[in-house]
Structure formats: structure tokens, C-alpha cells
Design a protein around this motif. Structure first.
Motif, mmCIF file in Angstrom:
data_model
loop_
_atom_site.group_PDB
_atom_site.id
_atom_site.type_symbol
_atom_site.label_atom_id
_atom_site.label_comp_id
_atom_site.label_asym_id
_atom_site.label_seq_id
_atom_site.Cartn_x
_atom_site.Cartn_y
_atom_site.Cartn_z
ATOM 1 N N GLN A 23 41.832 41.386 42.710
ATOM 2 C CA GLN A 23 40.941 40.282 42.350
ATOM 3 C C GLN A 23 39.621 40.789 41.785
ATOM 4 N N LEU A 24 39.159 41.927 42.271
ATOM 5 C CA LEU A 24 37.842 42.432 41.895
ATOM 6 C C LEU A 24 37.868 43.416 40.732
ATOM 7 N N HIS A 25 39.046 43.909 40.354
ATOM 8 C CA HIS A 25 39.144 44.919 39.294
ATOM 9 C C HIS A 25 40.244 44.537 38.310
ATOM 10 N N PRO A 78 30.962 41.843 44.658
ATOM 11 C CA PRO A 78 30.793 40.582 45.388
ATOM 12 C C PRO A 78 29.575 40.578 46.312
ATOM 13 N N ASP A 79 28.400 40.811 45.758
ATOM 14 C CA ASP A 79 27.162 40.794 46.530
ATOM 15 C C ASP A 79 26.928 39.377 47.061
ATOM 16 N N GLU A 80 26.495 39.264 48.332
ATOM 17 C CA GLU A 80 26.298 37.942 48.938
ATOM 18 C C GLU A 80 25.192 37.153 48.254
ATOM 19 N N ASP A 81 24.125 37.832 47.836
ATOM 20 C CA ASP A 81 22.993 37.141 47.233
ATOM 21 C C ASP A 81 23.153 36.946 45.730
ATOM 22 N N GLU A 82 23.501 38.015 45.036
ATOM 23 C CA GLU A 82 23.616 37.940 43.582
ATOM 24 C C GLU A 82 24.848 38.700 43.101
ATOM 25 N N PRO A 83 26.021 38.072 43.160
ATOM 26 C CA PRO A 83 27.221 38.755 42.665
ATOM 27 C C PRO A 83 27.129 38.967 41.147
ATOM 28 N N THR A 123 32.029 35.557 36.952
ATOM 29 C CA THR A 123 33.056 34.607 36.501
ATOM 30 C C THR A 123 33.610 34.963 35.123
ATOM 31 N N PHE A 124 33.121 36.053 34.528
ATOM 32 C CA PHE A 124 33.619 36.466 33.212
ATOM 33 C C PHE A 124 35.129 36.688 33.271
ATOM 34 N N LYS A 125 35.838 36.122 32.310
ATOM 35 C CA LYS A 125 37.294 36.263 32.257
ATOM 36 C C LYS A 125 37.651 37.385 31.287
ATOM 37 N N LEU A 126 38.227 38.452 31.827
ATOM 38 C CA LEU A 126 38.660 39.554 30.981
ATOM 39 C C LEU A 126 40.080 39.293 30.507
#
Length: 172
Positions: free
Chosen positions: A103-105, A125-130, A152-155
Motif C-alpha cells: 500500500q505504501l510503495h 504515513p506521518d500522523e501529522d503531515e503525511p 493521495t498521488f496516484k502512480l
């Protein structure tokens, strides 16, 4: 109910001494970095077992547990059952880690002769500023560009191609 406790550590801190104990009871085992606890199943009259990895607050695995011969109490834990539970709980954690990594890569390869580009998106996935890092490398693995984008960028192959054609400027 018999109990067998062996201290594997002479350290005095609660955390290290707790981690160094092997406990083998009918409803509670601790060994090899794991704790198994037989608990009353809240959904019915049966029993469940939870597997908790040392240092974690939530169980990695909760599943049904076999009733004993009296049909009222749970079957006691034993070594083969405990190590089967350890293996199953470890596999659950491994699958969870693989799913989270997926999900993250994200990665796509774009062929634009004479070059091939490997484009990756790594979400932080930073809690304050992902945020996410969009990176372009050539076929030899040399980094050509890296920009920060929204998480949210879609690669996709199309978004990667557009980024390459836009001289690796930060996508809007």
C-alpha cells in the motif's frame, strides 16, 4: 494446574526479566517472544486463544480453542499447539507487513526509447503531515529526480509518463 517457570536472564528490569521468562501453564504460555492466552470466547460458550508478540499491545491472532474432555473447560495448551500458534501468528504478521508495504510503495516502469525509467512512489504515513516521495531512476538504478507529492498521488504509467515529459517537475 501445573506451572513451569525458568528465568533465562539475570537482568533486573521488569521488561527484560519478563521477556526472559518461559511460562508454561494450562491457559497461559510465554516463550520465544510470544504469549498465548486461552480466554473465554465472548461470542459463545466456547474458548478462544490469543497470540501476542512481546512488546505489542494487541493480539496478532485470536482464534477458537478446543474444549476439554469435560466439555466445559478448555483443552490445556501444550508445546506442539503453542509452536503451531506461533507459526500461524508470525505468518499473519508477515502478510500484514507485506500488505502494508504494498500500500505504501508503488513502482512502475516506463519505456521511452532510448531510455527506461523506474518510477517509485513511497508514502510516508506521518500522523501529522503525511506525504509521498516520487522518485525516478534510470535502468542502472541512478536517481534522476525526486519530488515530494501528496500521499493521495496516484502512480500509474500515464502519470509517470506525464511527469517524465514535464522534465520531472513536481506534479500539480
Amino acid at each position: 494446574m501445573s506451572e513451569f517457570i525458568v528465568s533465562l536472564s539475570d537482568q533486573t528490569s521488569d521488561a527484560s526479566s519478563e521477556a526472559g521468562l518461559i511460562t508454561q501453564e494450562a491457559r497461559f504460555w510465554r516463550d520465544d517472544g510470544w504469549t498465548a492466552r486461552v480466554i473465554k470466547n465472548e461470542d459463545d460458550d466456547g474458548w478462544a486463544v490469543e497470540m501476542i508478540k512481546d512488546g505489542e499491545s494487541e493480539p496478532a491472532l485470536v482464534g477458537p480453542w478446543t474444549m476439554g474432555r469435560d466439555k466445559k473447560n478448555p483443552k490445556p495448551l501444550d508445546a506442539p499447539a503453542f509452536y503451531t500458534l506461533v507459526k500461524t501468528a508470525s505468518e499473519v504478521l508477515r502478510r500484514h507487513e507485506q500488505q502494508l508495504h504494498a500500500q505504501l510503495h508503488k513502482k512502475v516502469t516506463v519505456d521511452m526509447p532510448p531510455a527506461t525509467f523506474n518510477i517509485t512512489l513511497d508514502i510516508v504515513p506521518d500522523e501529522d503531515e503525511p506525504y509521498a516521495l516520487l522518485t525516478a531512476c534510470d535502468a542502472d538504478g541512478n536517481q534522476l529526480a525526486r519530488v515530494q507529492v501528496a500521499p493521495t498521488f496516484k502512480l500509474t504509467r500515464d502519470s509517470a509518463t506525464a511527469w517524465i515529459n514535464n522534465d520531472f517537475r513536481r506534479p500539480e
